[in-house]
Design a protein around this motif. Structure first.
Motif, PDB file in Angstrom:
ATOM      1  N   TYR A  99       3.021 -45.302   5.242  1.00  0.00           N
ATOM      2  CA  TYR A  99       3.208 -46.588   4.683  1.00  0.00           C
ATOM      3  C   TYR A  99       2.340 -47.731   5.305  1.00  0.00           C
ATOM      4  O   TYR A  99       2.070 -48.663   4.415  1.00  0.00           O
ATOM      5  CB  TYR A  99       4.571 -47.004   5.337  1.00  0.00           C
ATOM      6  N   GLN A 100       1.906 -47.378   6.259  1.00  0.00           N
ATOM      7  CA  GLN A 100       0.635 -48.482   7.169  1.00  0.00           C
ATOM      8  C   GLN A 100      -0.427 -48.451   5.983  1.00  0.00           C
ATOM      9  O   GLN A 100      -0.909 -49.509   5.690  1.00  0.00           O
ATOM     10  CB  GLN A 100       0.390 -48.035   8.281  1.00  0.00           C
ATOM     11  N   SER A 101      -0.811 -47.346   5.362  1.00  0.00           N
ATOM     12  CA  SER A 101      -2.047 -47.200   4.705  1.00  0.00           C
ATOM     13  C   SER A 101      -1.948 -47.590   3.402  1.00  0.00           C
ATOM     14  O   SER A 101      -2.812 -48.306   2.545  1.00  0.00           O
ATOM     15  CB  SER A 101      -2.608 -45.771   4.580  1.00  0.00           C
ATOM     16  N   PHE A 102      -0.540 -47.361   2.762  1.00  0.00           N
ATOM     17  CA  PHE A 102      -0.374 -47.807   1.330  1.00  0.00           C
ATOM     18  C   PHE A 102       0.689 -48.424   0.949  1.00  0.00           C
ATOM     19  O   PHE A 102       0.750 -48.862  -0.222  1.00  0.00           O
ATOM     20  CB  PHE A 102      -0.202 -46.059   0.469  1.00  0.00           C
ATOM     21  N   GLY A 103       1.413 -48.897   1.921  1.00  0.00           N
ATOM     22  CA  GLY A 103       2.824 -49.429   1.484  1.00  0.00           C
ATOM     23  C   GLY A 103       2.577 -51.020   1.011  1.00  0.00           C
ATOM     24  O   GLY A 103       3.400 -51.609   0.223  1.00  0.00           O
ATOM     25  N   HIS A 104       1.434 -51.547   1.433  1.00  0.00           N
ATOM     26  CA  HIS A 104       1.024 -53.029   1.019  1.00  0.00           C
ATOM     27  C   HIS A 104       0.311 -52.967  -0.661  1.00  0.00           C
ATOM     28  O   HIS A 104       0.219 -53.940  -0.849  1.00  0.00           O
ATOM     29  CB  HIS A 104       0.348 -53.641   2.025  1.00  0.00           C
ATOM     30  N   LEU A 105      -0.104 -51.821  -0.902  1.00  0.00           N
ATOM     31  CA  LEU A 105      -0.906 -51.831  -2.138  1.00  0.00           C
ATOM     32  C   LEU A 105       0.043 -51.707  -3.247  1.00  0.00           C
ATOM     33  O   LEU A 105       1.084 -51.158  -3.361  1.00  0.00           O
ATOM     34  CB  LEU A 105      -1.787 -50.488  -1.956  1.00  0.00           C
ATOM     35  N   ASP A 106      -0.551 -52.269  -4.461  1.00  0.00           N
ATOM     36  CA  ASP A 106       0.130 -52.094  -5.707  1.00  0.00           C
ATOM     37  C   ASP A 106       0.318 -50.501  -6.089  1.00  0.00           C
ATOM     38  O   ASP A 106      -0.774 -49.801  -5.810  1.00  0.00           O
ATOM     39  CB  ASP A 106      -0.682 -52.852  -6.817  1.00  0.00           C
ATOM     40  N   PRO A 107       1.355 -50.061  -6.516  1.00  0.00           N
ATOM     41  CA  PRO A 107       1.577 -48.695  -6.693  1.00  0.00           C
ATOM     42  C   PRO A 107       0.441 -48.160  -7.709  1.00  0.00           C
ATOM     43  O   PRO A 107      -0.059 -46.920  -7.596  1.00  0.00           O
ATOM     44  CB  PRO A 107       3.022 -48.367  -7.067  1.00  0.00           C
ATOM     45  N   PHE A 108      -0.031 -48.775  -8.400  1.00  0.00           N
ATOM     46  CA  PHE A 108      -1.098 -48.370  -9.517  1.00  0.00           C
ATOM     47  C   PHE A 108      -2.287 -48.080  -8.718  1.00  0.00           C
ATOM     48  O   PHE A 108      -3.182 -47.338  -9.309  1.00  0.00           O
ATOM     49  CB  PHE A 108      -1.090 -49.148 -10.794  1.00  0.00           C
ATOM     50  N   GLN A 109      -2.579 -48.827  -7.731  1.00  0.00           N
ATOM     51  CA  GLN A 109      -3.720 -48.703  -6.924  1.00  0.00           C
ATOM     52  C   GLN A 109      -3.717 -47.208  -6.360  1.00  0.00           C
ATOM     53  O   GLN A 109      -4.611 -46.456  -6.140  1.00  0.00           O
ATOM     54  CB  GLN A 109      -4.113 -49.743  -6.017  1.00  0.00           C
ATOM     55  N   VAL A 110      -2.640 -47.115  -5.535  1.00  0.00           N
ATOM     56  CA  VAL A 110      -2.218 -45.941  -4.946  1.00  0.00           C
ATOM     57  C   VAL A 110      -2.567 -44.728  -5.979  1.00  0.00           C
ATOM     58  O   VAL A 110      -3.055 -43.595  -5.547  1.00  0.00           O
ATOM     59  CB  VAL A 110      -0.900 -45.778  -4.274  1.00  0.00           C
ATOM     60  N   ALA A 111      -1.787 -44.855  -7.366  1.00  0.00           N
ATOM     61  CA  ALA A 111      -1.875 -43.779  -8.102  1.00  0.00           C
ATOM     62  C   ALA A 111      -3.467 -43.583  -8.495  1.00  0.00           C
ATOM     63  O   ALA A 111      -3.799 -42.280  -8.483  1.00  0.00           O
ATOM     64  CB  ALA A 111      -1.005 -44.312  -9.325  1.00  0.00           C
ATOM     65  N   GLU A 112      -4.269 -44.718  -8.847  1.00  0.00           N
ATOM     66  CA  GLU A 112      -5.666 -44.424  -8.879  1.00  0.00           C
ATOM     67  C   GLU A 112      -6.401 -43.664  -7.786  1.00  0.00           C
ATOM     68  O   GLU A 112      -7.076 -42.745  -7.987  1.00  0.00           O
ATOM     69  CB  GLU A 112      -6.266 -45.820  -9.115  1.00  0.00           C
TER      70      GLU A 112
ATOM     71  N   ALA B 215      14.195 -35.294   1.900  1.00  0.00           N
ATOM     72  CA  ALA B 215      13.444 -36.065   1.149  1.00  0.00           C
ATOM     73  C   ALA B 215      14.420 -37.428   1.230  1.00  0.00           C
ATOM     74  O   ALA B 215      13.529 -38.622   0.986  1.00  0.00           O
ATOM     75  CB  ALA B 215      13.874 -35.401  -0.389  1.00  0.00           C
ATOM     76  N   VAL B 216      15.762 -37.388   1.290  1.00  0.00           N
ATOM     77  CA  VAL B 216      16.397 -38.726   1.408  1.00  0.00           C
ATOM     78  C   VAL B 216      15.989 -39.378   2.457  1.00  0.00           C
ATOM     79  O   VAL B 216      15.649 -40.787   2.701  1.00  0.00           O
ATOM     80  CB  VAL B 216      18.004 -38.472   1.382  1.00  0.00           C
ATOM     81  N   GLU B 217      15.923 -38.724   3.655  1.00  0.00           N
ATOM     82  CA  GLU B 217      15.327 -39.488   4.764  1.00  0.00           C
ATOM     83  C   GLU B 217      13.990 -40.092   4.963  1.00  0.00           C
ATOM     84  O   GLU B 217      13.654 -40.996   5.336  1.00  0.00           O
ATOM     85  CB  GLU B 217      15.863 -38.615   6.224  1.00  0.00           C
ATOM     86  N   ALA B 218      13.205 -39.222   4.343  1.00  0.00           N
ATOM     87  CA  ALA B 218      11.818 -39.659   4.155  1.00  0.00           C
ATOM     88  C   ALA B 218      11.683 -40.938   3.202  1.00  0.00           C
ATOM     89  O   ALA B 218      10.964 -41.690   3.678  1.00  0.00           O
ATOM     90  CB  ALA B 218      10.935 -38.698   3.645  1.00  0.00           C
ATOM     91  N   ALA B 219      12.439 -40.972   1.992  1.00  0.00           N
ATOM     92  CA  ALA B 219      12.376 -41.995   1.183  1.00  0.00           C
ATOM     93  C   ALA B 219      12.841 -43.143   2.059  1.00  0.00           C
ATOM     94  O   ALA B 219      12.340 -44.230   1.809  1.00  0.00           O
ATOM     95  CB  ALA B 219      13.095 -41.682  -0.026  1.00  0.00           C
ATOM     96  N   ALA B 220      13.941 -42.929   2.720  1.00  0.00           N
ATOM     97  CA  ALA B 220      14.614 -44.150   3.289  1.00  0.00           C
ATOM     98  C   ALA B 220      13.814 -44.838   4.408  1.00  0.00           C
ATOM     99  O   ALA B 220      13.873 -45.959   4.573  1.00  0.00           O
ATOM    100  CB  ALA B 220      15.950 -43.799   4.006  1.00  0.00           C
ATOM    101  N   ILE B 221      12.979 -43.997   5.053  1.00  0.00           N
ATOM    102  CA  ILE B 221      11.982 -44.548   6.067  1.00  0.00           C
ATOM    103  C   ILE B 221      11.125 -45.513   5.349  1.00  0.00           C
ATOM    104  O   ILE B 221      10.850 -46.550   5.844  1.00  0.00           O
ATOM    105  CB  ILE B 221      11.460 -43.540   6.911  1.00  0.00           C
ATOM    106  N   LEU B 222      10.229 -45.222   4.391  1.00  0.00           N
ATOM    107  CA  LEU B 222       9.320 -45.944   3.657  1.00  0.00           C
ATOM    108  C   LEU B 222      10.187 -47.096   3.113  1.00  0.00           C
ATOM    109  O   LEU B 222       9.620 -48.079   3.111  1.00  0.00           O
ATOM    110  CB  LEU B 222       8.665 -44.864   2.287  1.00  0.00           C
ATOM    111  N   MET B 223      11.280 -46.959   2.516  1.00  0.00           N
ATOM    112  CA  MET B 223      12.172 -48.016   2.027  1.00  0.00           C
ATOM    113  C   MET B 223      12.263 -49.091   3.198  1.00  0.00           C
ATOM    114  O   MET B 223      12.465 -50.318   2.876  1.00  0.00           O
ATOM    115  CB  MET B 223      13.201 -47.519   1.051  1.00  0.00           C
ATOM    116  N   LYS B 224      12.849 -48.781   4.171  1.00  0.00           N
ATOM    117  CA  LYS B 224      13.224 -49.437   5.269  1.00  0.00           C
ATOM    118  C   LYS B 224      11.946 -50.178   5.926  1.00  0.00           C
ATOM    119  O   LYS B 224      11.868 -51.470   5.978  1.00  0.00           O
ATOM    120  CB  LYS B 224      13.890 -48.617   6.542  1.00  0.00           C
ATOM    121  N   LEU B 225      10.715 -49.431   5.789  1.00  0.00           N
ATOM    122  CA  LEU B 225       9.436 -50.326   6.252  1.00  0.00           C
ATOM    123  C   LEU B 225       9.022 -51.128   5.180  1.00  0.00           C
ATOM    124  O   LEU B 225       8.605 -52.342   5.423  1.00  0.00           O
ATOM    125  CB  LEU B 225       8.245 -49.133   6.433  1.00  0.00           C
ATOM    126  N   HIS B 226       9.572 -51.102   3.933  1.00  0.00           N
ATOM    127  CA  HIS B 226       9.102 -52.021   2.849  1.00  0.00           C
ATOM    128  C   HIS B 226       9.991 -53.182   2.824  1.00  0.00           C
ATOM    129  O   HIS B 226       9.460 -54.138   2.550  1.00  0.00           O
ATOM    130  CB  HIS B 226       9.296 -51.127   1.543  1.00  0.00           C
TER     131      HIS B 226
END
Length: 185
Positions: A119-132, A12-23
């Protein structure tokens, strides 16, 4: 018997870190939670096991990994909070940031590819758009202010797994749980 995978805080930590590094900057934790759920869902479809092994719940803003959400809030989950806090820290009430890189030793190549795709699909979107977007997933139910568990079986059905495939996945999860128990003694 419901399918239950073991929660892997290291993954979970490594997966979160990958997404945060890409961000590349502090990330809204809502976005992180959504992308981790979507990644686990895709992993269940493709490799028939989740990346994190966390439990899933329907909440107001869509499906959530409940253990990771508790860790973000600073609540202890088993003995995972010190590990989580070593690498991931809340920046303020809505953001998390990477304290240091945990590496990726626990993740397989396919899991890393899934995280990158998400991340490529959702990382650039506002989190509330992803939630929707996640509100359209068939396993999400409006919890009306609370949290409703989402079963692994529901996710597997919704990604197109047959009853036979689901039973096979259940047997594998049971064997893994048994081996975890035997080896931890």
């Amino acid at each position: 018997m419901p399918i239950q995978f073991r929660f892997h805080p290291e993954k979970a930590v490594e997966a979160a870190a990958i997404l945060m590094k890409l961000h590349g900057k502090p990330m809204k934790y809502l976005g992180l939670l959504k992308m981790l759920y979507i990644a686990d869902r895709i992993a269940l479809e493709r490799i028939e096991q989740p990346i994190t092994g966390d439990n899933y719940v329907s909440m107001k803003y869509g499906p959530v990994l409940s253990g990771v959400y508790d860790l973000i809030k600073g609540k202890p989950i088993d003995d995972a909070l010190p590990l989580w806090s070593e690498y991931i820290s809340p920046g303020d009430k809505n953001f998390v940031y990477l304290v240091k890189d945990p590496g990726n030793d626990e993740l397989c190549e396919e899991e890393e590819e899934i995280l990158q795709e998400v991340y490529q699909s959702f990382g650039h979107l506002d989190p509330f758009q992803v939630a929707e977007w996640t509100h359209d997933l068939p396993e999400w139910k409006d919890p009306h202010g609370s949290a409703i568990p989402i079963s692994v079986e529901d996710i597997l059905k919704n990604v197109g797994k047959s009853e036979e495939e689901i039973e096979e996945i259940r047997q594998i999860a049971l064997r893994e749980a048994y081996l975890d128990e035997v080896l931890s003694v």
